[in-house]
Design an enzyme around this catalytic site. Structure first.
Site, short mmCIF file in Angstrom:
data_model
loop_
_atom_site.label_atom_id
_atom_site.label_comp_id
_atom_site.label_asym_id
_atom_site.label_seq_id
_atom_site.Cartn_x
_atom_site.Cartn_y
_atom_site.Cartn_z
CE LYS A 39 -5.13 -3.86 -9.38
NZ LYS A 39 -5.39 -2.58 -8.70
CB SER A 114 -2.74 -0.78 -10.71
OG SER A 114 -3.64 -0.79 -9.62
CB SER A 138 -5.93 1.50 -9.36
OG SER A 138 -4.64 2.02 -9.28
#
Length: 440
Positions: A39, A114, A138
């Site tokens: 990420k 996210s 997330s």
């Protein structure tokens, strides 16, 4: 970082040809040669680390986040970094730096957030293991929308260092870093590497007897006015899991109705904005948007957004406005924080040392782009477990009639991650796990 990855892969080949034996390598490098993605909010040396914020566009990581460093030391080869929502605080991965990430099962749908780019890249078979983080779902929402596995560990086991934004104050108890994987069997070895010495707090070496697990099931949160009703196909998938567990394992899945879950969103919001034990205030999102510069004025940014002049996304601006409103009701917030603590005790007592709760991962199947803004609080189905500190594994359950992933959350009491991971491995065999997009 494809060129560097290929070079590292050649070094692995050389090591394999010269190594004294496979056992030695397996112990020293448990993830040797495994391609991973990270990420973008985590620092990966030489890669961008913007977290979707325009004024961080030129930020390049000069070091590795702790978990990234541990994965590299275990032999994993990072291919690159993946998209997230602006400052990791929204469940659609779209920002003004990289644009929007599309769901590989249907390009008109979101990948979640996210850690959305991570969910999409795993589902599209570009990578097998990903690094995600989760303060409101997330890891689990993108894993659900993209039909892969995601694990939010028990709070405080895996280090969060080296990500932006990192948690401060009370939020350090809610933010979790964890693995996202295409296959259930990869969750545990990846979690071991990520946790490092912290893995001793977990019982990953304990053998799990599925027949002895006390299963509990809850179909929905009890009907919150802020959240969509649970989709029929999600309920049907959960019902099939219950029938399978009862039929094949001979266990009895007990239906429960935990009244306080109805206030999941309010509890999460109040606990996220509460002071920590030292009286430190939670960091303001508007300060984070300014990134060490001047705090952002959300109302002014909204005016700019309406004429196409803001460098921020609408969800980020809306969150800044909501934050201001939360400050207006300190009495109500204190009651909700107290309700959260009471719910945590209730959950720990219900699950005990041998319990697993089945609970929807989200009320809807992967929504279309932009539609989360109409139902902004649907993430409450995942968020509540962050403030309760419980370990949760999101497990895929095949595809819906429209060819979109279905799934379920498996929840256990603190430090009982081994139970949810074992059930995820079992359900993967029973329901097929990840399905290649476009296969059907």
């Amino acid at each position: 970082r494809f060129e560097e990855a290929l070079q590292e892969a050649r070094q692995v080949d050389k090591l394999l040809s010269e190594a004294p034996g496979d056992d030695y390598l397996e112990e020293k490098f448990p993830l040797l040669g495994v391609p991973i993605t990270v990420k973008e909010a985590f620092s990966l040396h030489g890669m961008p680390n913007t977290s979707g914020l325009v004024n961080r566009r030129n930020v390049i990581a000069s070091s590795d986040a702790t978990v990234v460093s541990r994965l590299k030391q275990a032999g994993a080869i990072p291919l690159g970094v993946t998209n997230c929502s602006e400052l990791c605080m929204w469940y659609e991965s779209s920002n003004r730096v990289y644009g929007r990430t599309n769901n590989p099962y249907d390009l008109q749908r979101i990948v979640g957030g996210s850690s959305g780019g991570e969910g999409g890249v795993l589902a599209a078979a570009c990578s097998v293991i990903g690094v995600g983080s989760d303060i409101g779902g997330s890891i689990r929402m993108p894993a659900f929308f993209n039909g892969v596995f995601g694990h939010k560990p028990t709070t405080g086991v895996v280090p969060n260092d080296g990500q932006f934004p990192n948690a401060q104050g009370v939020r350090t108890s809610f933010l979790c870093t964890g693995p996202m994987c295409r296959y259930a069997e990869d969750l545990e070895p990846t979690l071991r590497v990520m946790a490092g010495p912290g893995v001793n707090k977990l019982k990953l070496d304990e053998k799990v007897s599925l027949e002895k697990i006390k299963f509990h099931c809850m179909d929905h949160d009890g009907g919150s006015i802020f959240v969509s009703p649970v989709d029929k196909e999600i309920l049907q998938a959960q019902k099939k899991v219950v029938e399978h567990l009862e039929g094949e394992l001979g266990v009895q899945v007990r239906r429960v109705a935990i009244h306080k879950m109805k206030y999941s969103f309010q509890i999460w919001s109040a606990m996220m904005s509460s002071k920590d034990s030292n009286g430190q205030e939670a960091q303001l999102f508007t300060d984070l948007l300014g990134d060490h510069g001047k705090p952002v004025w959300p109302l002014w940014e909204l005016m700019k957004w309406l004429v196409g002049m803001s460098s921020h996304t609408l969800p980020a601006i809306a969150l800044g406005l909501t934050e201001k409103l939360m400050k207006l009701n300190p009495g109500g917030n204190a009651k909700l924080v107290s309700m959260g603590k009471s719910l945590q005790e209730e959950m720990e007592a219900l699950l005990g040392m041998d319990g697993v709760l089945l609970y929807p991962s989200h009320p809807t199947i992967a929504p279309k782009h932009h539609s989360p803004i109409c139902m902004p609080f649907n993430f409450a189905y995942t968020a509540i477990f962050n403030v309760l500190g419980l370990p949760v594994t999101q497990c895929p359950l095949g595809l819906s009639s429209e060819g979109l992933p279905l799934g379920i959350q498996l929840v256990a009491a603190s430090y009982n991650d081994h139970l949810t991971l074992a059930v995820a491995r079992y359900l993967e065999k029973a329901f097929g796990g990840w399905v290649l997009p476009g296969k059907v």
